[in-house]
Design an enzyme around this catalytic site. Sequence first.
Site, PDB file in Angstrom:
ATOM      1  N   HIS A 140       0.818  -1.225   0.000  1.00  8.46           N
ATOM      2  CA  HIS A 140       0.000   0.000   0.000  1.00  8.46           C
ATOM      3  C   HIS A 140       0.853   1.277   0.000  1.00  8.46           C
ATOM      4  O   HIS A 140       1.617   1.509   0.937  1.00  8.46           O
ATOM      5  CB  HIS A 140      -0.887   0.027   1.242  1.00  8.46           C
ATOM      6  CG  HIS A 140      -1.666  -1.234   1.455  1.00  8.46           C
ATOM      7  ND1 HIS A 140      -2.703  -1.611   0.634  1.00  8.46           N
ATOM      8  CD2 HIS A 140      -1.549  -2.231   2.378  1.00  8.46           C
ATOM      9  CE1 HIS A 140      -3.207  -2.762   1.049  1.00  8.46           C
ATOM     10  NE2 HIS A 140      -2.522  -3.163   2.105  1.00  8.46           N
ATOM     11  N   SER A 184       1.613  -0.215  -5.421  1.00  9.21           N
ATOM     12  CA  SER A 184       0.728  -0.546  -4.312  1.00  9.21           C
ATOM     13  C   SER A 184       0.267  -1.989  -4.450  1.00  9.21           C
ATOM     14  O   SER A 184       0.386  -2.587  -5.524  1.00  9.21           O
ATOM     15  CB  SER A 184      -0.475   0.392  -4.298  1.00  9.21           C
ATOM     16  OG  SER A 184      -1.148   0.255  -3.064  1.00  9.21           O
ATOM     17  N   SER A 227      -5.683   1.744  -2.303  1.00  8.69           N
ATOM     18  CA  SER A 227      -5.031   2.134  -1.048  1.00  8.69           C
ATOM     19  C   SER A 227      -3.981   3.236  -1.192  1.00  8.69           C
ATOM     20  O   SER A 227      -3.464   3.729  -0.200  1.00  8.69           O
ATOM     21  CB  SER A 227      -4.385   0.904  -0.404  1.00  8.69           C
ATOM     22  OG  SER A 227      -3.374   0.397  -1.249  1.00  8.69           O
ATOM     23  N   ASP A 271       3.131  -7.679  -0.023  1.00  2.00           N
ATOM     24  CA  ASP A 271       2.005  -7.606   0.904  1.00  2.00           C
ATOM     25  C   ASP A 271       0.816  -8.272   0.223  1.00  2.00           C
ATOM     26  O   ASP A 271       0.188  -7.677  -0.649  1.00  2.00           O
ATOM     27  CB  ASP A 271       1.706  -6.133   1.238  1.00  2.00           C
ATOM     28  CG  ASP A 271       0.587  -5.994   2.269  1.00  2.00           C
ATOM     29  OD1 ASP A 271      -0.067  -7.002   2.585  1.00  2.00           O
ATOM     30  OD2 ASP A 271       0.377  -4.873   2.765  1.00  2.00           O
ATOM     31  N   GLU A 275       4.322  -9.326   4.237  1.00  2.00           N
ATOM     32  CA  GLU A 275       3.721  -8.480   5.263  1.00  2.00           C
ATOM     33  C   GLU A 275       2.496  -9.086   5.942  1.00  2.00           C
ATOM     34  O   GLU A 275       2.298  -8.924   7.136  1.00  2.00           O
ATOM     35  CB  GLU A 275       3.327  -7.144   4.584  1.00  2.00           C
ATOM     36  CG  GLU A 275       2.527  -6.171   5.385  1.00  2.00           C
ATOM     37  CD  GLU A 275       3.368  -5.356   6.371  1.00  2.00           C
ATOM     38  OE1 GLU A 275       4.597  -5.539   6.402  1.00  2.00           O
ATOM     39  OE2 GLU A 275       2.776  -4.573   7.119  1.00  2.00           O
ATOM     40  N   ASN A 306       4.639 -11.164   8.977  1.00  2.00           N
ATOM     41  CA  ASN A 306       3.350 -11.080   9.662  1.00  2.00           C
ATOM     42  C   ASN A 306       3.393 -11.711  11.049  1.00  2.00           C
ATOM     43  O   ASN A 306       2.806 -11.205  11.986  1.00  2.00           O
ATOM     44  CB  ASN A 306       2.275 -11.775   8.819  1.00  2.00           C
ATOM     45  CG  ASN A 306       0.903 -11.680   9.466  1.00  2.00           C
ATOM     46  OD1 ASN A 306       0.328 -10.599   9.578  1.00  2.00           O
ATOM     47  ND2 ASN A 306       0.389 -12.810   9.934  1.00  2.00           N
ATOM     48  N   LYS A 313       4.339  -7.505  14.804  1.00  2.00           N
ATOM     49  CA  LYS A 313       3.531  -7.193  13.620  1.00  2.00           C
ATOM     50  C   LYS A 313       2.086  -7.616  13.885  1.00  2.00           C
ATOM     51  O   LYS A 313       1.239  -6.802  14.183  1.00  2.00           O
ATOM     52  CB  LYS A 313       4.115  -7.864  12.361  1.00  2.00           C
ATOM     53  CG  LYS A 313       3.620  -7.237  11.054  1.00  2.00           C
ATOM     54  CD  LYS A 313       2.218  -7.645  10.731  1.00  2.00           C
ATOM     55  CE  LYS A 313       1.657  -7.062   9.466  1.00  2.00           C
ATOM     56  NZ  LYS A 313       0.291  -7.495   9.224  1.00  2.00           N
ATOM     57  N   ASP A 373      -0.210  -4.543  14.577  1.00  2.00           N
ATOM     58  CA  ASP A 373      -0.806  -3.988  13.348  1.00  2.00           C
ATOM     59  C   ASP A 373      -2.210  -4.580  13.136  1.00  2.00           C
ATOM     60  O   ASP A 373      -3.206  -3.848  13.060  1.00  2.00           O
ATOM     61  CB  ASP A 373       0.179  -4.327  12.213  1.00  2.00           C
ATOM     62  CG  ASP A 373      -0.319  -4.142  10.804  1.00  2.00           C
ATOM     63  OD1 ASP A 373      -1.494  -4.424  10.532  1.00  2.00           O
ATOM     64  OD2 ASP A 373       0.487  -3.757   9.942  1.00  2.00           O
ATOM     65  N   ASN A 374      -2.298  -5.910  13.069  1.00  2.00           N
ATOM     66  CA  ASN A 374      -3.579  -6.550  12.761  1.00  2.00           C
ATOM     67  C   ASN A 374      -4.615  -6.244  13.850  1.00  2.00           C
ATOM     68  O   ASN A 374      -5.800  -6.088  13.561  1.00  2.00           O
ATOM     69  CB  ASN A 374      -3.405  -8.074  12.636  1.00  2.00           C
ATOM     70  CG  ASN A 374      -2.347  -8.461  11.607  1.00  2.00           C
ATOM     71  OD1 ASN A 374      -1.474  -7.662  11.278  1.00  2.00           O
ATOM     72  ND2 ASN A 374      -2.394  -9.682  11.108  1.00  2.00           N
ATOM     73  N   CYS A 387      -6.214  -2.283  13.333  1.00  2.00           N
ATOM     74  CA  CYS A 387      -7.616  -2.377  12.899  1.00  2.00           C
ATOM     75  C   CYS A 387      -8.553  -1.771  13.933  1.00  2.00           C
ATOM     76  O   CYS A 387      -9.627  -1.264  13.582  1.00  2.00           O
ATOM     77  CB  CYS A 387      -8.001  -3.832  12.628  1.00  2.00           C
ATOM     78  SG  CYS A 387      -7.172  -4.504  11.175  1.00  2.00           S
ATOM     79  N   HIS A 425      -7.602  -9.230   3.394  1.00  2.00           N
ATOM     80  CA  HIS A 425      -6.740  -8.738   2.319  1.00  2.00           C
ATOM     81  C   HIS A 425      -7.412  -8.695   0.945  1.00  2.00           C
ATOM     82  O   HIS A 425      -7.225  -7.753   0.191  1.00  2.00           O
ATOM     83  CB  HIS A 425      -5.460  -9.564   2.234  1.00  2.00           C
ATOM     84  CG  HIS A 425      -4.447  -8.919   1.346  1.00  2.00           C
ATOM     85  ND1 HIS A 425      -3.689  -7.847   1.759  1.00  2.00           N
ATOM     86  CD2 HIS A 425      -4.122  -9.124   0.051  1.00  2.00           C
ATOM     87  CE1 HIS A 425      -2.913  -7.447   0.766  1.00  2.00           C
ATOM     88  NE2 HIS A 425      -3.162  -8.206  -0.285  1.00  2.00           N
ATOM     89  N   HIS A 450      -3.819   2.002   8.880  1.00  2.00           N
ATOM     90  CA  HIS A 450      -3.445   2.101  10.292  1.00  2.00           C
ATOM     91  C   HIS A 450      -2.604   3.351  10.549  1.00  2.00           C
ATOM     92  O   HIS A 450      -1.872   3.811   9.679  1.00  2.00           O
ATOM     93  CB  HIS A 450      -2.588   0.905  10.704  1.00  2.00           C
ATOM     94  CG  HIS A 450      -3.231  -0.426  10.533  1.00  2.00           C
ATOM     95  ND1 HIS A 450      -4.583  -0.598  10.420  1.00  2.00           N
ATOM     96  CD2 HIS A 450      -2.687  -1.667  10.471  1.00  2.00           C
ATOM     97  CE1 HIS A 450      -4.847  -1.878  10.291  1.00  2.00           C
ATOM     98  NE2 HIS A 450      -3.714  -2.551  10.310  1.00  2.00           N
ATOM     99  N   SER A 478       5.519  -2.728  12.249  1.00  2.00           N
ATOM    100  CA  SER A 478       5.499  -3.643  11.097  1.00  2.00           C
ATOM    101  C   SER A 478       6.696  -3.392  10.194  1.00  2.00           C
ATOM    102  O   SER A 478       7.379  -4.328   9.764  1.00  2.00           O
ATOM    103  CB  SER A 478       4.228  -3.430  10.274  1.00  2.00           C
ATOM    104  OG  SER A 478       3.108  -3.454  11.108  1.00  2.00           O
ATOM    105  N   GLN A 505       9.955  -5.362   8.672  1.00  2.00           N
ATOM    106  CA  GLN A 505      10.232  -5.487   7.226  1.00  2.00           C
ATOM    107  C   GLN A 505      11.682  -5.126   6.927  1.00  2.00           C
ATOM    108  O   GLN A 505      12.368  -5.824   6.177  1.00  2.00           O
ATOM    109  CB  GLN A 505       9.317  -4.551   6.420  1.00  2.00           C
ATOM    110  CG  GLN A 505       7.935  -5.097   6.140  1.00  2.00           C
ATOM    111  CD  GLN A 505       7.938  -6.254   5.132  1.00  2.00           C
ATOM    112  OE1 GLN A 505       8.991  -6.673   4.640  1.00  2.00           O
ATOM    113  NE2 GLN A 505       6.770  -6.781   4.852  1.00  2.00           N
TER     114      GLN A 505
END
Length: 609
Positions: A194, A217, A222, A271, A332, A357, A362, A366-367, A371, A477, A530, A538, A542
């Site tokens: 993204h 992306s 996104s 990703d 990712e 991930n 991460k 992140d998740n 969210c 996703h 996010h 995250s 990476q």
Amino acid sequence: MKRKHHDLEVWRESMDVVTDCYRLSADFPSAERYGLSSQIRRATVSIPANIAEGAARQTTKEFIQFLYIARASLVELETHIEITRRLSFCGADTDLNERLDRLFAKLNQLHKNQTSFKPQEPVKGTRMNSVTSPVSRLSSLVANDYKVRDIKLADLGRQRIRMAEEEMPGLMSIRAQYAPQQPLKGVRLSGSLHMTKETAVLIETLVALGANVRWASCNIFSTQDDCASAIAVTGIPVFAWKGESLEEYWDCTLEMLTHEGMKGPELIVDDGGDATLLIHKGVDMENGDKWVDAPGANHEEQVIKDLLKRTRSERPGFWKTVAKDWRGVSEETTTGVHRLYQMMEAGKLLVPAINVNDSVTKSKFDNLYGCRESLADGIKRATDLMIAGKVAVVCGYGDVGKGSSHSLRGFGARVIITEIDPINALQAAMEGFEVKTIEEVLGEADIFVTTTGNKDIITYEHMQGMKNNALVCNIGHFDNEIQIDQLNEAEDVVKEEVKPQVHRYKLGNGRHIYVLAEGRLVNLGCAHGHPAFVMSNSFSNQTLAQIDLWKNKDTYEKTVYRLPKKLDEEVARLHLAQIGVKLTTLTQAQADYLGVPVEGPYKPEHYRY
Ligand SMILES: NC(=O)c1ccc[n+]([C@@H]2O[C@H](COP(=O)([O-])OP(=O)(O)OC[C@H]3O[C@@H](n4cnc5c(N)ncnc54)[C@H](O)[C@@H]3O)[C@@H](O)[C@H]2O)c1
């Protein structure tokens, strides 16, 4: 239309800045050390060259085009000076800053004076500048190798990237720590992720570490257009805009994978696995597999097949060449990781892969917490809907499902969960959520959110059972969680666009439903994804994954790895100070009692957090 001859002064001023910059390079050995001096020089040369080139042109329109390029180079110059300054922890050079500001103001003024000229709308999917004369060859290299919505948004993008940097302490300190060593020096690196402001900070980190980066992306909705432009003007090739067609999306993916001299990437940041998939399918095709010649199962699959067939005739042997130099991928997201494990189990994985991930810092951040903030943000920006009091159904109670249900509950929704896994279902119940099947709640709920990474979660039939004006969206996703194709293709359904990424459907039964982001991830399609602080976690993972893949490229095998726990703890540690966290240090006696080192890692691999 003839233009007015009032550009000489600007040209002189630009030469002053050039002189300043040469002085800066001389006084600033750190620019050399961080590998940025060539970028500073490149931008420096391009400013007067383009003003001079523009001055030699006949029409205002052409002149303005050269001014755009000069201005883009000025933004690039400012960025590299700023990066160098930050990396070497130098104070600002007020004199140079003033000169840069003056030149910006003059170029802006010059623009404004061309009242009779309306800037050309950049055409998406085409190269925007076609400057070919020798004097501007350098700048055309900088300016041509990208496809973005509107290059004029670069300034806004740069401001937003700066704000993101302030919220990304982990990633910025990894940049400062590793840039002097240039661990990715000269590595051809392609990214499919993204194109947001946070990703811009990741991209510039990879560049500061020495990589030659190209980016696209991983989702058609996104991209934050201003941030894509801010990256493009720094000379980093980026191919992304909000609202790509699927054909454009896959073309961008191919561009991102095509480095100078028709070479492929040596490393990939992926990703969702689209870049990885394209290379694997391309290699299969060149090995005689007939998948591309069979009809596609859906529109997107057909687009991929058509693209591969095109490469077969236009670039014979391209994919095998790409595979030969490709040394690794870091993935990712949950869905991309699933794909990697499937390829590994089938013995088809072409390179070593790092599953980013499943670093704790991460997916458990992140998740989940990402969210928790970005789901409601997406729904609200799209619809302004009052969430309090509504009945919301969240399908899936994994990390994203947990974050999503808490996001909606936080606004006062009454949330119901659907799950297939008894452990996750029990977790949801213990958190006080009702757990039901989707069929039970169709006529009751106002909001439906899919979070499963699985397909056909909300079927066309389910939609017909929903109450009037129900809202349907997905934060997993891919868009196949909701049967959007069936909805779009149904003969008795009427689709109406409220605004981009918000559609109202009139169903055959007379009821309406709203669908957000055409069933693609709502938090990135309808909002900005996010917040930067969580993405810093995250993207720190990476960056460490990319460094490790390159450093150990000769020892890694073609399998899927995770980063060591020590690094996971390090990533977390890098984010503590910014939010005022004070960590307790183990005494040696305590460490011995637990059987862990004082400096970690503190938990065994099987610990679940
Ligand atoms: N939008 C974002 O910002 C974002 C961020 C991270 C991950 N993701 C994506 O979100 C998706 C979920 O990721 P995750 O990390 O939560 O995965 P996860 O595996 O932790 O959770 C998915 C959950 O869905 C459940 N599930 C599967 N099929 C189901 C069905 N038919 N009905 C109900 N529940 C079902 C699973 O049992 C699991 O608990 C993935 O596609 C991932 O790539 C999106």
